[in-house]
Design a protein around this motif. Structure first.
Motif, PDB file in Angstrom:
ATOM      1  N   ASP A   1      -5.992   3.947   0.455  1.00  0.00           N
ATOM      2  CA  ASP A   1      -5.522   4.178  -0.910  1.00  0.00           C
ATOM      3  C   ASP A   1      -4.806   5.515  -1.021  1.00  0.00           C
TER       4      ASP A   1
ATOM      5  N   VAL B   1       1.487  -0.547  -4.423  1.00  0.00           N
ATOM      6  CA  VAL B   1       0.243  -0.155  -5.095  1.00  0.00           C
ATOM      7  C   VAL B   1      -0.592  -1.389  -5.432  1.00  0.00           C
ATOM      8  N   SER B   2       0.046  -2.433  -5.946  1.00  0.00           N
ATOM      9  CA  SER B   2      -0.695  -3.620  -6.389  1.00  0.00           C
ATOM     10  C   SER B   2      -1.330  -4.376  -5.234  1.00  0.00           C
ATOM     11  N   LYS B   3      -0.706  -4.331  -4.040  1.00  0.00           N
ATOM     12  CA  LYS B   3      -1.228  -5.080  -2.901  1.00  0.00           C
ATOM     13  C   LYS B   3      -2.015  -4.241  -1.909  1.00  0.00           C
TER      14      LYS B   3
ATOM     15  N   VAL C   1      -3.638  -0.938  -2.698  1.00  0.00           N
ATOM     16  CA  VAL C   1      -4.599   0.030  -3.226  1.00  0.00           C
ATOM     17  C   VAL C   1      -5.747  -0.711  -3.915  1.00  0.00           C
ATOM     18  N   ASP C   2      -6.963  -0.472  -3.463  1.00  0.00           N
ATOM     19  CA  ASP C   2      -8.126  -1.105  -4.084  1.00  0.00           C
ATOM     20  C   ASP C   2      -8.334  -0.595  -5.513  1.00  0.00           C
TER      21      ASP C   2
ATOM     22  N   ARG D   1      -6.513   0.137  -8.035  1.00  0.00           N
ATOM     23  CA  ARG D   1      -5.132  -0.041  -8.443  1.00  0.00           C
ATOM     24  C   ARG D   1      -4.780   0.747  -9.705  1.00  0.00           C
TER      25      ARG D   1
ATOM     26  N   ALA E   1      -5.423  -4.617  -0.230  1.00  0.00           N
ATOM     27  CA  ALA E   1      -6.078  -5.092  -1.449  1.00  0.00           C
ATOM     28  C   ALA E   1      -5.873  -6.584  -1.680  1.00  0.00           C
TER      29      ALA E   1
ATOM     30  N   SER F   1      -2.113 -11.998  -3.455  1.00  0.00           N
ATOM     31  CA  SER F   1      -2.288 -10.629  -3.932  1.00  0.00           C
ATOM     32  C   SER F   1      -2.900 -10.607  -5.296  1.00  0.00           C
ATOM     33  N   LYS F   2      -3.502  -9.475  -5.628  1.00  0.00           N
ATOM     34  CA  LYS F   2      -4.011  -9.260  -6.974  1.00  0.00           C
ATOM     35  C   LYS F   2      -2.870  -9.200  -7.985  1.00  0.00           C
TER      36      LYS F   2
END
Length: 444
Positions: free
Chosen positions: A5, A130-132, A134-135, A137, A196, A205-206
């Protein structure tokens, strides 16, 4: 945040700050180009250099900055964020090297087009990373936004300080060095872009954009239009037009209104320091106060961004949009009377203008999320940047044309009208949201 991260956040903070450093340093150069160049030689004809001419030149670069966001989003899924961010940083560095070598306005235009193309891919690449990757986010996005605002404020300040001692071409060359170093860092930084991604859901992805083909792109675009995104797009377009319209020629406009007079640099420095720097009473080197006013106005935007983000959690975003645009309309009407009132009122007014220029951004970002499907959120923000940076870039050409063929009063009346339109769209969304809520209550 874990090590991955922190590595990703460090890169996107650095890159985001660089993008906005260059973006907002360009208006500082505009006031110099107006006096540096007399004509644009197009071979068969020559065009006089005016505010309108430079408005078109700057709009070309800024417009590409916005238009490139959509294809940039597609490229992210094909080659990854790291490569795009590296290309962005090296491209911006090369663009400012070219700018520093520019012998005429044609090459300046080419340099700005290169900058716009390079910078355009950053936002989809950085936000996707960042979206994929970083936990944490939300924290990652927060630091990302802060870095962008620091670049917005410090970029023009650094440019203004360097211009006190160097020619603008030398300053442009020096400004290329931070992006070059950042690009080298991006190539060497170690992180997992997909850390992430939830493997239990098949690798999605989130923040999956949900668009993998041209047909799906068209279908999802139609779906957003049917869902009311058109009005949201008009909102962000108004924000971009006002933003570019008020900022592109602000340093030059202030210097021409007589509120700020150039101050000889030799009178501000101790004799020993002035001698060491080669600054003499007859050197012609001056401090241009309007450049520091412009930089300070942008720095206040950090507070506006923070306040806007907090307010989106406390009141309906539609009313936040309507209220913010209404204030911007009033500020446009008051600008010239306040300029005539003296320096102290103008400084206070500049702080308020800087605050509301940026307080509106979290509101429209949250509005996009409210009015678009989660599965096409990436596409939605691609259109958002197209509206803000692409269509909004026309604000520079609009401002330049009005200042050339009309008056500053006409410019600020036009900006007030744009803000009033934005407030109207916000009220429309608020009314629509209220009807939807009432209908839901009635059905229960």
């Amino acid at each position: 945040m874990n090590r991955n991260d922190r590595s990703i956040v460090a890169l996107v903070m650095l890159a985001h700050g660089m993008v906005h450093t260059y973006e907002l340093s360009i208006p500082i150069f505009v006031s110099i180009w107006l006096t540096e160049f007399d004509v644009v030689n197009l071979g068969l004809t020559q065009v006089e250099v005016t505010a309108a001419t430079l408005g078109v030149v700057v709009t070309a670069g800024y417009g590409l900055f916005g238009v490139g966001a959509l294809p940039g989003g597609v490229l992210v899924d094909r080659i990854g964020s790291r490569r795009l961010i590296s290309l962005c940083l090296f491209g911006m560095a090369g663009s400012f090297v070219l700018l520093g070598l520019s012998p005429n306005l044609v090459v300046v235009t080419l340099a700005l087009l290169c900058w716009g193309a390079a910078a355009s891919v950053y936002h989809p690449a950085g936000l996707a990373l960042v979206s994929k990757g970083v936990d944490e986010r939300g924290t990652g996005f927060a630091y990302h936004g802060i870095a962008g605002n620091v670049g917005i404020g410090l970029g023009p300040l650094l440019t203004a300080v360097l211009l006190m001692f160097m020619e603008w071409t030398t300053v442009a060359m020096l400004l290329s060095l931070p992006a070059l170093a950042a690009g080298a860092y991006a190539m060497r930084a170690e992180f997992d872009e997909n850390a992430a991604v939830d493997a239990d859901t098949g690798g999605s992805s989130k923040a999956d954009a949900g668009v993998d083909s041209l047909g799906e792109f068209v279908a999802e675009s139609r779906r957003m239009v049917a869902g009311g995104f058109v009005v949201v797009f008009l909102v962000v377009m108004c924000s971009g037009l006002y933003y570019r319209g008020v900022l592109t020629f602000l340093p030059d406009l202030l210097s021409g209104l007589g509120t700020f007079e150039p101050v000889p640099l030799a009178s501000l420095l101790p004799a020993g320091l002035a001698g060491a720097l080669g600054v003499t009473a007859d050197s012609g080197q001056t401090l241009q106060p309007e450049r520091y006013f412009y930089s300070g106005l942008l720095m206040v935007g950090v507070l506006g961004q923070y306040a806007g983000g907090k307010l989106t959690d406390r009141l309906p975003v539609e009313w936040g949009l309507a209220g913010s645009f209404a204030v911007l309309a009033v500020l446009a009407v008051l600008f010239l009377p306040v300029v005539s009132a003296g320096l102290v009122p103008l400084l206070a007014f500049g702080a308020v203008l800087g605050f509301f220029l940026f307080v509106i951004q979290p509101f429209y970002q949250a509005t996009v999320a409210e009015y678009t499907p989660a599965g096409t959120r990436g596409l939605s923000y691609g259109y958002t940047y197209l509206g803000v940076f692409g269509v909004g870039a026309l604000g520079g050409a609009l401002a330049g044309t009005i200042l050339t063929y009309a008056t500053p009063a006409a410019l600020f009346a036009t900006l007030a009208g744009i803000a009033a339109a934005g407030a109207g769209f916000g009220l429309y969304l608020a009314r629509r949201s209220g009807k939807a809520a009432a209908s839901e209550v009635a059905s229960d």
